[in-house]
Scaffold this motif. Structure first.
Motif, PDB file in Angstrom:
ATOM      1  N   ALA A  18      84.460  88.678  67.277  1.00 16.81           N
ATOM      2  CA  ALA A  18      85.536  89.405  66.602  1.00 16.81           C
ATOM      3  C   ALA A  18      85.860  90.706  67.323  1.00 16.81           C
ATOM      4  O   ALA A  18      87.033  91.112  67.417  1.00 16.81           O
ATOM      5  CB  ALA A  18      85.147  89.681  65.152  1.00 16.81           C
ATOM      6  N   ARG A  19      84.841  91.372  67.859  1.00 18.98           N
ATOM      7  CA  ARG A  19      85.101  92.614  68.600  1.00 18.98           C
ATOM      8  C   ARG A  19      85.899  92.330  69.875  1.00 18.98           C
ATOM      9  O   ARG A  19      86.730  93.145  70.292  1.00 18.98           O
ATOM     10  CB  ARG A  19      83.781  93.297  68.942  1.00 18.98           C
TER      11      ARG A  19
ATOM     12  N   LEU B 292      90.171  91.805  61.857  1.00 19.40           N
ATOM     13  CA  LEU B 292      89.121  91.597  62.850  1.00 19.40           C
ATOM     14  C   LEU B 292      88.014  92.641  62.716  1.00 19.40           C
ATOM     15  O   LEU B 292      86.828  92.339  62.921  1.00 19.40           O
ATOM     16  CB  LEU B 292      89.723  91.640  64.251  1.00 19.40           C
TER      17      LEU B 292
ATOM     18  N   ARG C 284      85.958  91.434  59.851  1.00 15.73           N
ATOM     19  CA  ARG C 284      85.168  90.260  60.242  1.00 15.73           C
ATOM     20  C   ARG C 284      83.962  90.666  61.073  1.00 15.73           C
ATOM     21  O   ARG C 284      82.849  90.174  60.860  1.00 15.73           O
ATOM     22  CB  ARG C 284      86.056  89.298  61.029  1.00 15.73           C
ATOM     23  N   ALA C 285      84.180  91.572  62.029  1.00 13.72           N
ATOM     24  CA  ALA C 285      83.075  92.031  62.862  1.00 13.72           C
ATOM     25  C   ALA C 285      82.028  92.771  62.036  1.00 13.72           C
ATOM     26  O   ALA C 285      80.818  92.557  62.196  1.00 13.72           O
ATOM     27  CB  ALA C 285      83.595  92.931  63.982  1.00 13.72           C
TER      28      ALA C 285
ATOM     29  N   ARG D 283      88.088  89.885  70.248  1.00 11.72           N
ATOM     30  CA  ARG D 283      89.467  89.679  69.810  1.00 11.72           C
ATOM     31  C   ARG D 283      90.133  91.018  69.480  1.00 11.72           C
ATOM     32  O   ARG D 283      91.320  91.233  69.775  1.00 11.72           O
ATOM     33  CB  ARG D 283      89.499  88.762  68.586  1.00 11.72           C
ATOM     34  N   ARG D 284      89.354  91.901  68.862  1.00 13.23           N
ATOM     35  CA  ARG D 284      89.872  93.240  68.538  1.00 13.23           C
ATOM     36  C   ARG D 284      90.221  94.005  69.807  1.00 13.23           C
ATOM     37  O   ARG D 284      91.249  94.697  69.881  1.00 13.23           O
ATOM     38  CB  ARG D 284      88.821  93.996  67.725  1.00 13.23           C
TER      39      ARG D 284
ATOM     40  N   SER E 159      78.963  86.082  66.293  1.00 13.06           N
ATOM     41  CA  SER E 159      80.248  86.037  65.595  1.00 13.06           C
ATOM     42  C   SER E 159      80.874  87.427  65.515  1.00 13.06           C
ATOM     43  O   SER E 159      82.091  87.584  65.686  1.00 13.06           O
ATOM     44  CB  SER E 159      80.048  85.463  64.187  1.00 13.06           C
TER      45      SER E 159
END
Length: 439
Positions: A280-281, A128, A131-132, A283-284, A276
């Motif tokens: 991701a942040r 993640l 991804r971020a 989710r992190r 996006s």
């Protein structure tokens, strides 16, 4: 010691980067331009400053030399460094402790504790984080490209404005020369007694008005030229000659341009990539509410020289914090980015529809004036000949000549507005007019 030496061998070293004490010289700017020109498409590599510059050449020079853009492009390196940082795993931690006996019968030993630990929580969050960081890097690249597009468009808009201001100044200067010539003739006729004082005063007033108009336009030309050079990143003493802009005859439908903008606007792409990255942040941050885990090995000995070793595990218990504040902040930030993207879409659509309507109105006004101005200019020439023969009054001649001049300046001003609005529409759509597939 060997591990320490190997670690130090891979370390980065400090290199000084002093700030400039003065603006770049003209020679350095021209040198940078010469080095950058081979990177351009073949059709724009041969930029000749002595020849009139097209809008494409103006845009290319602005992207290459604009000082703000050159500083902005450094942000891409920062974003790539953040991607590199996100992909790195945490370093293991080693600790050593010793206990030295201070009393006893001499049969005690030095106790020690040696442990090696590594946090494995990052193994779960690393995808993640990457991804971020990658989405953020895309957002930065899109944002830089969008800023380059805006600066290129601004340079083209300023160039078109300057071109038509120079054209208006030329019209006003010709009018001032004509009225000046008539006034000087009137002064001579008044001195001979062949002209009355009222007529001479009328001609003098016409000359003063024409001269004031020409001087006002000259000031606008000087200011517009300085603004263009500043946007281009060129020295203030450079003289830029401009090629005539080519005005479009057809105006595409606003609904088609809405769809093009959704595909081509780089700022919208930057906002999507930024959204996006923030997703991701979030989710992190949600993963951060779970216990953090670290594992390791411990080697120890006590003062009686009993030696032990074994694994160790440590957990962070989410009892009070549980990363709730970070989660709430990440959710709020994502909601804001969602609202920003929706607002930008709405503003883009509104701008496109307003510009299309304005261009259609300007087109009708320009067509009407293009029919009127030649007829007025021809009539003014006929009255000029009739005035020399004494077959028309000065008042009638000055009235018609003033109307012809006013309409000529109005036509040039409308064409300037149309040319500027063309560039503004390209900026709103996010792609050049030539790429639009119009029916």
């Amino acid at each position: 010691m060997l591990l320490l030496a190997l670690g130090l061998g891979g370390c980065a070293h400090y290199t000084a980067l002093p700030l400039a004490k003065a603006p770049p010289s003209d020679a350095s700017l021209h040198r940078e331009l010469a080095q950058a020109l081979p990177q351009l498409p073949l059709k724009t590599q041969g930029i000749d400053f002595a020849a009139p510059l097209s809008g494409e050449a103006i845009a290319q020079i602005a992207v290459l030399l604009n000082p703000d853009l050159r500083a902005l492009r450094k942000e891409k390196g920062l974003a790539e460094a953040q991607v590199f940082q996100a992909g790195l795993l945490p370093d293991p931690q080693i600790s050593l402790a010793a206990d030295f006996p201070s009393n006893g019968n001499g049969q005690l030993f030095t106790a020690y504790n040696l442990s090696l630990n590594w946090s494995i929580g990052s193994l779960f969050t690393r995808p993640l984080d990457l991804r971020a960081a990658r989405a953020n890097a895309r957002s930065v690249r899109y944002d830089v490209a969008w800023r380059e597009w805006l600066v290129a468009g601004q340079a083209r808009l300023q160039a078109r404005s300057l071109y038509y201001l120079e054209r208006q100044e030329a019209i006003a200067r010709d009018a001032a020369q004509l009225t000046g010539k008539v006034w000087r003739q009137s002064e001579a006729e008044l001195a001979r007694g062949d002209l009355d004082l009222a007529t001479a005063a009328l001609r003098r007033a016409a000359y003063v008005d024409s001269e004031d108009r020409a001087l006002a336009l000259a000031r606008q030309v000087t200011k517009a030229h300085a603004q263009l050079l500043q946007t281009l990143g060129l020295p203030p003493d450079v003289h830029v000659r401009l090629a005539p802009p080519r005005l479009r005859e057809t105006i595409p439908a606003a609904e088609m341009l809405d769809r093009l903008a959704l595909r081509h606007r780089l700022d919208l792409a930057a906002l999507r990539a930024g959204y996006s990255a923030q997703d991701a942040r979030l989710r992190r941050a949600i993963l951060g509410q779970y216990p953090g885990l670290s594992i390791g090995l411990t080697r120890a000995a006590d003062t009686s020289n009993v030696q032990t070793w074994g694994p160790n595990v440590s957990l962070t218990l989410p009892l009070f914090n549980a990363n709730r504040g970070v989660i709430a902040e990440a959710e709020a930030t994502r909601a804001k980015l969602h609202a920003d993207y929706t607002a930008r879409l709405f503003q883009t659509r509104a701008d496109i529809h307003a510009l299309v309507a304005d261009l259609q109105r300007l087109r009708r006004e320009i067509q009407l004036l293009r029919e009127q101005v030649p007829a007025l200019q021809a009539e003014a020439q006929r009255l000029d000949a009739a005035l020399n023969e004494g077959n028309v009054t000065l008042l009638d001649y000055e009235t018609l000549r003033g109307q012809a001049l006013s309409k000529s300046l109005q036509l040039a001003a409308l064409e300037q507005s149309f040319a500027e609005q063309e560039v503004a529409l390209e900026l709103a759509v996010g792609s050049p007019w030539a790429t639009w597939k119009t029916p």
